[in-house]
Design a protein around this motif. Sequence first.
Motif, PDB file in Angstrom:
ATOM      1  N   ARG A  45     -15.694  14.114 -52.899  1.00 42.72           N
ATOM      2  CA  ARG A  45     -15.129  15.377 -53.374  1.00 42.72           C
ATOM      3  C   ARG A  45     -16.146  16.164 -54.185  1.00 42.72           C
ATOM      4  O   ARG A  45     -15.876  16.619 -55.299  1.00 42.72           O
ATOM      5  N   ASN A  46     -17.333  16.288 -53.627  1.00 41.18           N
ATOM      6  CA  ASN A  46     -18.433  17.025 -54.263  1.00 41.18           C
ATOM      7  C   ASN A  46     -18.842  16.425 -55.601  1.00 41.18           C
ATOM      8  O   ASN A  46     -19.360  17.133 -56.474  1.00 41.18           O
ATOM      9  N   GLN A  47     -18.598  15.132 -55.757  1.00 41.39           N
ATOM     10  CA  GLN A  47     -19.058  14.417 -56.940  1.00 41.39           C
ATOM     11  C   GLN A  47     -19.938  13.250 -56.502  1.00 41.39           C
ATOM     12  O   GLN A  47     -19.471  12.331 -55.825  1.00 41.39           O
ATOM     13  N   VAL A  48     -21.205  13.320 -56.849  1.00 43.46           N
ATOM     14  CA  VAL A  48     -22.130  12.235 -56.539  1.00 43.46           C
ATOM     15  C   VAL A  48     -22.003  11.119 -57.566  1.00 43.46           C
ATOM     16  O   VAL A  48     -22.149   9.940 -57.249  1.00 43.46           O
ATOM     17  N   TRP A  49     -21.724  11.507 -58.808  1.00 45.05           N
ATOM     18  CA  TRP A  49     -21.680  10.554 -59.922  1.00 45.05           C
ATOM     19  C   TRP A  49     -20.247  10.237 -60.336  1.00 45.05           C
ATOM     20  O   TRP A  49     -19.971  10.018 -61.511  1.00 45.05           O
ATOM     21  N   ARG A  50     -19.344  10.211 -59.359  1.00 47.96           N
ATOM     22  CA  ARG A  50     -17.943   9.925 -59.641  1.00 47.96           C
ATOM     23  C   ARG A  50     -17.794   8.516 -60.201  1.00 47.96           C
ATOM     24  O   ARG A  50     -18.242   7.539 -59.592  1.00 47.96           O
ATOM     25  N   ARG A  51     -17.154   8.405 -61.340  1.00 54.17           N
ATOM     26  CA  ARG A  51     -16.961   7.106 -61.974  1.00 54.17           C
ATOM     27  C   ARG A  51     -15.735   6.413 -61.362  1.00 54.17           C
ATOM     28  O   ARG A  51     -14.624   6.932 -61.432  1.00 54.17           O
ATOM     29  N   CYS A  52     -15.987   5.263 -60.771  1.00 51.26           N
ATOM     30  CA  CYS A  52     -14.908   4.490 -60.154  1.00 51.26           C
ATOM     31  C   CYS A  52     -14.420   3.439 -61.143  1.00 51.26           C
ATOM     32  O   CYS A  52     -15.219   2.798 -61.818  1.00 51.26           O
ATOM     33  N   HIS A  53     -13.129   3.276 -61.227  1.00 52.33           N
ATOM     34  CA  HIS A  53     -12.594   2.219 -62.083  1.00 52.33           C
ATOM     35  C   HIS A  53     -11.241   1.760 -61.562  1.00 52.33           C
ATOM     36  O   HIS A  53     -10.547   2.478 -60.840  1.00 52.33           O
ATOM     37  N   PHE A  54     -10.885   0.554 -61.928  1.00 48.12           N
ATOM     38  CA  PHE A  54      -9.617  -0.041 -61.535  1.00 48.12           C
ATOM     39  C   PHE A  54      -8.481   0.738 -62.208  1.00 48.12           C
ATOM     40  O   PHE A  54      -8.665   1.259 -63.314  1.00 48.12           O
ATOM     41  N   PRO A  55      -7.316   0.848 -61.562  1.00 49.38           N
ATOM     42  CA  PRO A  55      -6.200   1.584 -62.173  1.00 49.38           C
ATOM     43  C   PRO A  55      -5.842   1.113 -63.577  1.00 49.38           C
ATOM     44  O   PRO A  55      -5.468   1.900 -64.447  1.00 49.38           O
ATOM     45  N   ILE A  56      -5.963  -0.202 -63.797  1.00 47.17           N
ATOM     46  CA  ILE A  56      -5.701  -0.746 -65.133  1.00 47.17           C
ATOM     47  C   ILE A  56      -7.037  -1.166 -65.731  1.00 47.17           C
ATOM     48  O   ILE A  56      -7.706  -2.052 -65.203  1.00 47.17           O
ATOM     49  N   THR A  57      -7.435  -0.546 -66.831  1.00 47.99           N
ATOM     50  CA  THR A  57      -8.734  -0.839 -67.431  1.00 47.99           C
ATOM     51  C   THR A  57      -8.563  -1.521 -68.784  1.00 47.99           C
ATOM     52  O   THR A  57      -7.466  -1.588 -69.339  1.00 47.99           O
ATOM     53  N   CYS A  58      -9.667  -1.988 -69.305  1.00 46.75           N
ATOM     54  CA  CYS A  58      -9.667  -2.732 -70.570  1.00 46.75           C
ATOM     55  C   CYS A  58     -10.426  -1.942 -71.637  1.00 46.75           C
ATOM     56  O   CYS A  58     -11.543  -1.477 -71.395  1.00 46.75           O
ATOM     57  N   GLN A  59      -9.827  -1.793 -72.803  1.00 43.65           N
ATOM     58  CA  GLN A  59     -10.476  -1.090 -73.906  1.00 43.65           C
ATOM     59  C   GLN A  59     -11.448  -2.015 -74.622  1.00 43.65           C
ATOM     60  O   GLN A  59     -11.130  -3.165 -74.928  1.00 43.65           O
ATOM     61  N   THR A  60     -12.637  -1.511 -74.879  1.00 45.64           N
ATOM     62  CA  THR A  60     -13.686  -2.296 -75.521  1.00 45.64           C
ATOM     63  C   THR A  60     -13.245  -2.836 -76.879  1.00 45.64           C
ATOM     64  O   THR A  60     -12.792  -2.080 -77.736  1.00 45.64           O
ATOM     65  N   GLY A  61     -13.373  -4.148 -77.054  1.00 40.85           N
ATOM     66  CA  GLY A  61     -13.081  -4.746 -78.340  1.00 40.85           C
ATOM     67  C   GLY A  61     -11.608  -4.890 -78.653  1.00 40.85           C
ATOM     68  O   GLY A  61     -11.246  -5.367 -79.741  1.00 40.85           O
ATOM     69  N   GLY A  62     -10.746  -4.506 -77.716  1.00 44.86           N
ATOM     70  CA  GLY A  62      -9.312  -4.592 -77.950  1.00 44.86           C
ATOM     71  C   GLY A  62      -8.773  -5.995 -77.744  1.00 44.86           C
ATOM     72  O   GLY A  62      -9.505  -6.945 -77.457  1.00 44.86           O
TER      73      GLY A  62
END
Length: 281
Positions: free
Chosen positions: A238-255
């Motif tokens: 979608r005209n994004q070369v640097w599109r950040r892919c991530h899982f639908p459920i993510t983890c917060q750093t240090g949480g």
Amino acid sequence: MMKGFMGRTHALLSILLMCLCMIIPLDIFKETFWQLKNNVLLFIVGLIVTVGGALLPDLDNSQSSAGCTLGPLGSICTIFMQSISSIIWTLYHGRNDKPPINQHRYFWHTTIVGIGFICLFWFGLPQEDTTIISTIKEYGDILGFLQDNVSLLFFILIMFMAVLCGSDMILNKIIKKFNIPIIVNYIIPLLIFIYTFTISFSDLRLLGICIGFGYLFHCIEDFFADTGCPLLFPIPIRNQVWRRCHFPITCQTGGIINTIIDIVALAIDILLIVFVFMGGN
């Protein structure tokens, strides 16, 4: 500041993935990680450099644990990585790509870089029974040897960085837990680095591949972290070369979830290592 897994989490998850690779019956793993089962010492060094390789991508961030461990060398690597990433982003980006605030988790967090490291050491290092020291003696001319073995020089540099980062991440936890003299944190990396000059090129090639896979593991792990990473670069979406892919459920750093992941990963690591050497052959 971009958020992702902590260095400790990357280390534990990378050990987990490494052990899984030692179990999965695919040719690429049988020719690499499975070979570590035949030599416990080589396995230990392989584990350390895999962890070290998993910490190297974060050198594109000036506040990384790897940068802290490597000191001035880490700072030089950070400047180099940020500069290269900035140049690549400027030369190649999509219409919907927003200018980055910094270069953390851009080019150096793409799977193509990890795969590149694996291929470099896979094809760039020979499968021979000779050692670096014996080869230099036979060569006679050290400068000539270095000029004819650029990929080996690059490997030695990356190996040095991976050994320092991996051993520091692992040993620091052990030293603090059991009150071991801090000097051990300096002696062990030195012994490991000396060890690499006494083993065959085939084993060196194997360790290089471990570093490359560790680097690749980091990128895969960030798929489950807060901001994700551009796993599919350089493919535009979608005209994004640097599109950040991530899982639908993510983890917060240090949480809390991050802490739970660390505990579970540590338990699984121990079980997998026992399985690999006790019943996984």
